[in-house]
Design a protein around this motif. Structure first.
Motif, short mmCIF file in Angstrom:
data_model
loop_
_atom_site.label_atom_id
_atom_site.label_comp_id
_atom_site.label_asym_id
_atom_site.label_seq_id
_atom_site.Cartn_x
_atom_site.Cartn_y
_atom_site.Cartn_z
N MET A 262 65.95 26.55 41.44
CA MET A 262 67.14 27.22 40.94
C MET A 262 68.16 27.40 42.06
N GLU A 263 69.43 27.23 41.74
CA GLU A 263 70.50 27.48 42.69
C GLU A 263 70.77 28.98 42.73
N VAL A 264 70.72 29.57 43.92
CA VAL A 264 70.72 31.02 44.06
C VAL A 264 71.96 31.67 43.46
N LYS A 265 73.14 31.20 43.81
CA LYS A 265 74.38 31.87 43.41
C LYS A 265 74.72 31.68 41.93
N THR A 266 74.41 30.52 41.39
CA THR A 266 74.85 30.19 40.02
C THR A 266 73.76 30.38 38.96
N GLY A 267 72.50 30.37 39.38
CA GLY A 267 71.41 30.43 38.41
C GLY A 267 71.11 29.10 37.76
N GLU A 268 71.75 28.02 38.23
CA GLU A 268 71.52 26.71 37.63
C GLU A 268 70.13 26.18 37.98
N ILE A 269 69.40 25.76 36.96
CA ILE A 269 68.09 25.15 37.16
C ILE A 269 68.31 23.69 37.54
N LYS A 270 67.98 23.34 38.78
CA LYS A 270 68.22 21.99 39.27
C LYS A 270 67.05 21.06 39.01
N ALA A 271 65.86 21.61 38.84
CA ALA A 271 64.68 20.79 38.52
C ALA A 271 63.67 21.68 37.82
N ILE A 272 62.98 21.11 36.84
CA ILE A 272 61.92 21.85 36.15
C ILE A 272 60.89 20.85 35.66
N ALA A 273 59.64 21.04 36.07
CA ALA A 273 58.57 20.10 35.73
C ALA A 273 57.37 20.87 35.20
N ASN A 274 56.76 20.34 34.16
CA ASN A 274 55.56 20.93 33.56
C ASN A 274 54.58 19.79 33.25
N LEU A 275 53.54 19.68 34.03
CA LEU A 275 52.60 18.57 33.86
C LEU A 275 51.22 19.09 33.48
N SER A 276 50.67 18.56 32.38
CA SER A 276 49.34 18.94 31.89
C SER A 276 48.41 17.74 31.96
N ARG A 277 47.14 18.03 32.12
CA ARG A 277 46.14 16.96 32.21
C ARG A 277 45.51 16.73 30.85
N ASN A 278 45.46 15.45 30.42
CA ASN A 278 44.80 15.16 29.14
C ASN A 278 43.33 14.83 29.36
N SER A 279 42.65 14.49 28.28
CA SER A 279 41.21 14.26 28.34
C SER A 279 40.84 13.05 29.21
N LYS A 280 41.80 12.14 29.42
CA LYS A 280 41.54 10.95 30.23
C LYS A 280 41.90 11.17 31.70
N GLY A 281 42.39 12.37 32.02
CA GLY A 281 42.71 12.67 33.41
C GLY A 281 44.14 12.36 33.81
N TYR A 282 44.97 11.93 32.85
CA TYR A 282 46.37 11.63 33.16
C TYR A 282 47.23 12.87 32.91
N TYR A 283 48.31 12.97 33.70
CA TYR A 283 49.21 14.12 33.57
C TYR A 283 50.48 13.72 32.84
N TYR A 284 50.93 14.59 31.96
CA TYR A 284 52.15 14.33 31.19
C TYR A 284 52.75 15.68 30.79
N GLU A 285 53.98 15.65 30.31
CA GLU A 285 54.66 16.89 29.90
C GLU A 285 54.36 17.18 28.44
N ARG A 286 53.51 18.15 28.22
CA ARG A 286 53.09 18.51 26.87
C ARG A 286 53.72 19.82 26.41
N TYR A 287 53.90 20.74 27.33
CA TYR A 287 54.39 22.07 26.97
C TYR A 287 55.20 22.64 28.14
N ASN A 288 56.26 23.38 27.83
CA ASN A 288 57.10 23.96 28.87
C ASN A 288 56.52 25.29 29.34
N TYR A 289 55.54 25.21 30.24
CA TYR A 289 54.88 26.42 30.75
C TYR A 289 55.86 27.30 31.53
#
Length: 696
Positions: free
Chosen positions: A265-292
């Protein structure tokens, strides 16, 4: 009555009933045919023809620099009106068209396509779908040159029905934040949250129902044109997003964790510059399933100790230098035990050290001492800061904080000590980030934002400005102490492993046991929240990693390194964060004795003894020389606190004094005056770090 007469009577009655039924049917048919015909024809037309919506082209989603994150690309369904083409055109092009359709779509043979087209022609079918596959714009241009099709829709009968499909140029990057909308107008992320703006206004056109339940458009001039949706410009920095996801994925894969979260997050503006949510599936791969980051409520653990310190500093007379006995790191509270992570405990430490070393026992004892008689004071402070209410994010699905109250049925004697170090309450990662960003932002808590503008082409329809949620989360005096402690965590506390020489990080580690089936397990949620550069904060960030495997299961060695990797990347790309290098001093050899740099008093005395004209532009202790004609001018050699000094040109004695006074360990090579130093002047100093100076 004999049997014969009885049977005959029954036959006559049956015959009469059949006759009456047949007559009734005939009457009904006649009535429908001659008296109700118009009514049923109208009803039939209503069932066969309908005005149906024509979907509008959806608006685009852009990153902060105008890169496309999501757009709608036109695809086409290919159909054929077999009644349009003339006999001559149809017969001449049938074989070639069938062969091309077979080669292109590959679902039927040329003979099968030929038979299908001929049957449609004989049956006067006005709408025959040639393939379930949709084609792109360039493929459409190619098909328009084929036999029969090249005559166009009005003479050849080809129908290209436009179907928009959502396309993400950066594939799965920021997938869950961009989100989706399904056919039932349900979805997630920005696509769903800004659906009203992106969707546009649907048009309307007349369609006819044909055999098989399909609907074909009837172009009768009554169509209402659709209005395309607005575009939205997000705050996402696509390069930083890539760096954040890569750093998070590397850590998750190494620790075989369940899921991980990063938000920058940018301190002064509150702008979210990056957001990542990676979950592991049953095969061991990571992907974005839910915005934790937005919706994932969890016990924050030790990152909540920042709020605890605000409550203590604002409501008691406690001082950072006060001491507290943590014993061997084990303390009983009402039949429950609180433990420190350090085996054997910390003994007697100051309040400041308790925060830097993340002592659970110290925090629990302090909160129990000052708030046990009136726990509402502590809870009210959480309310006042703004941690008990959702932030009101632009993305739907934000988790609602769960903060226990003294009036709750499950409140007990252990609740308050637990809350002191982040147990028994739940926050989302982005709510924790908002708290740390407020400390970096001079005490002002602002709402994180994901979208800056709604626009059409270059015209701004709506602009989103930073929203202040709390003008002052604490007094200026408390704020200074908080920032001092957060810097101390990295300088000499639990996050020393991410300390560096170039810029200062301030933050807090967190490690919370995971609650399963009402019992705390030996699984952990690790986290690190903070900001950088600590002296002039520009970015804040939070990292959360759930259930890392192996012997490294703490925030310091799981989450904190991810934070540093992201911060290092930002620092390397942001020139404004770098200290300017001093101008290189060039002496005029052969005119004066070798007098470059040193102690002002000593050099002045030396010049006076040798009869060299010299003038002072400063009264500072340490100077450099500049030549003006036949004289020397003394100029200040700036020695900024916590920055590596410039010792080039100094004698060994002076260089050692200056460097060692700043806490540096010096290694000397050569004899004479300093001509080179291993750490550049102006670089931030890490106490006890080593510097090599070369003399000649």
């Amino acid at each position: 009555m004999n049997i014969k007469k009885s049977i005959l009577l029954r036959v006559r009655i049956a015959f009469l009933l059949v006759f009456v039924f047949a007559a009734a049917v005939a009457v009904k048919v006649g009535r429908i045919q001659f008296f109700e015909g118009d009514k049923w024809k109208e009803l039939s037309n209503q069932m066969s023809f309908q005005y149906r919506p024509v979907k509008a082209t959806r608006g685009n989603i852009y990153s902060d620099n105008g890169s496309l994150l999501a757009t709608s690309l036109p695809f086409y369904k290919v159909a054929f009106d077999a009644t349009i083409a003339s006999d001559e055109l149809f017969v001449a092009g049938l074989d070639s068209l069938s062969l091309k359709l077979s080669k292109f779509f590959g679902s039927k043979s040329a003979e099968a396509y030929k038979r299908e087209l001929r049957n449609a022609r004989e049956a006067n079918r006005q709408y025959t779908v040639l393939s379930n596959r949709t084609i792109g714009y360039q493929e459409k241009k190619m098909l328009e040159e084929w036999p029969i099709f090249r005559a166009g829709r009005l003479k050849g009968g080809v129908i290209f029905e436009k179907v928009d499909k959502r396309f993400r140029p950066f594939s799965n990057l920021s997938l869950r934040t961009i989100g989706f909308v399904n056919e039932n107008d349900r979805g997630a992320g920005l696509e769903y949250s800004f659906n009203n703006e992106l969707a546009g206004t649907d048009g309307e056109a007349l369609y006819q129902r044909i055999a098989g339940g399909s609907w074909k458009p009837v172009f009768d001039g009554t169509e209402i044109k659709s209005e395309e949706g607005y575009d939205i410009e997000t705050t996402i920095d696509i390069n930083l997003q890539d760096v954040s996801e890569t750093a998070l994925l590397r850590a998750l894969d190494y620790h075989e964790a369940d899921y991980g979260v990063v938000a920058v997050m940018e301190v002064k503006t509150g702008e979210i510059k990056a957001i990542a949510n990676l979950s592991r599936n049953s095969k061991g791969y990571y992907y974005e399933r839910y915005n934790y980051a937005v919706g994932g409520l969890r016990e924050p653990g030790s990152t909540f100790k920042l709020a605890t310190m605000i409550a203590l500093l604002e409501n008691t007379n406690i001082k950072l230098e006060d001491t507290i006995n943590t014993g061997k790191g084990v303390q009983k509270f009402y039949k429950n035990t609180v433990r420190d992570h350090e085996e054997g405990g910390y003994g007697t430490i100051t309040v400041k050290e308790a925060f830097e070393l993340s002592s659970n026992v110290a925090m629990a004892k302090l909160v129990d001492k000052y708030f046990s008689k009136n726990p509402s004071v502590f809870v009210n402070e959480i309310d006042r800061i703004g941690l008990s209410q959702p932030l009101g994010l632009q993305i739907k699905g934000e988790g609602i904080p769960k903060i226990k109250r003294p009036t709750d049925k499950d409140w007990s004697g252990i609740t308050l000590p637990w809350m002191a170090y982040g147990y028994g309450l739940e926050l989302t990662p982005i709510q924790t980030l908002a708290l740390y960003n407020a400390v970096a932002n001079g005490g002002k808590m602002i709402r994180p934002i994901f979208v800056k503008e709604v626009k059409r082409a270059d015209k701004t329809i709506k602009e989103y400005e930073p929203v202040v949620l709390n003008d002052k989360i604490c007094s200026d005096e408390t704020l200074i102490k908080l920032r001092l402690m957060l810097e101390g965590v990295v300088e000499r506390g639990t996050a020393m492993n991410i300390k560096n020489d170039h810029y200062k990080i301030a933050g807090k580690t967190g490690t919370a046991q995971i609650l399963e089936n009402g019992r705390y397990t030996k699984k952990y949620i690790t986290s690190f929240a903070g900001y950088f550069p600590a002296d002039q904060p520009k970015y804040s960030a939070v990292v959360v990693i759930k259930n890392p495997k192996g012997w490294r299961q703490y925030g310091s060695n799981v989450a904190a390194p991810v934070f540093k990797e992201i911060a290092d990347n930002i620092y390397s790309r942001d020139v404004d964060m770098h200290e300017p290098l001093p101008e290189e001093f060039i002496a005029e050899a052969g005119i004066f004795p070798v007098i470059r740099s040193g102690n002002h008093r000593d050099l002045k005395l030396l010049c006076n003894e040798l009869g060299i004209s010299n003038h002072s532009a400063t009264e500072k202790d340490w100077v450099r020389t500049q030549v003006y004609g036949n004289s020397l001018k003394w100029q200040e050699n700036k020695m900024a606190e916590n920055l590596v000094p410039d010792v080039n040109g100094m004698t060994l004695r002076d260089a050692l004094f200056v460097l060692e006074s700043n806490g540096l360990q010096v290694e000397v090579k050569g004899k004479g005056r300093v001509v080179r130093q291993s750490k550049l002047p102006g670089v931030r100093i890490s106490k006890g770090s080593r510097i090599v100076i070369e003399l000649s």
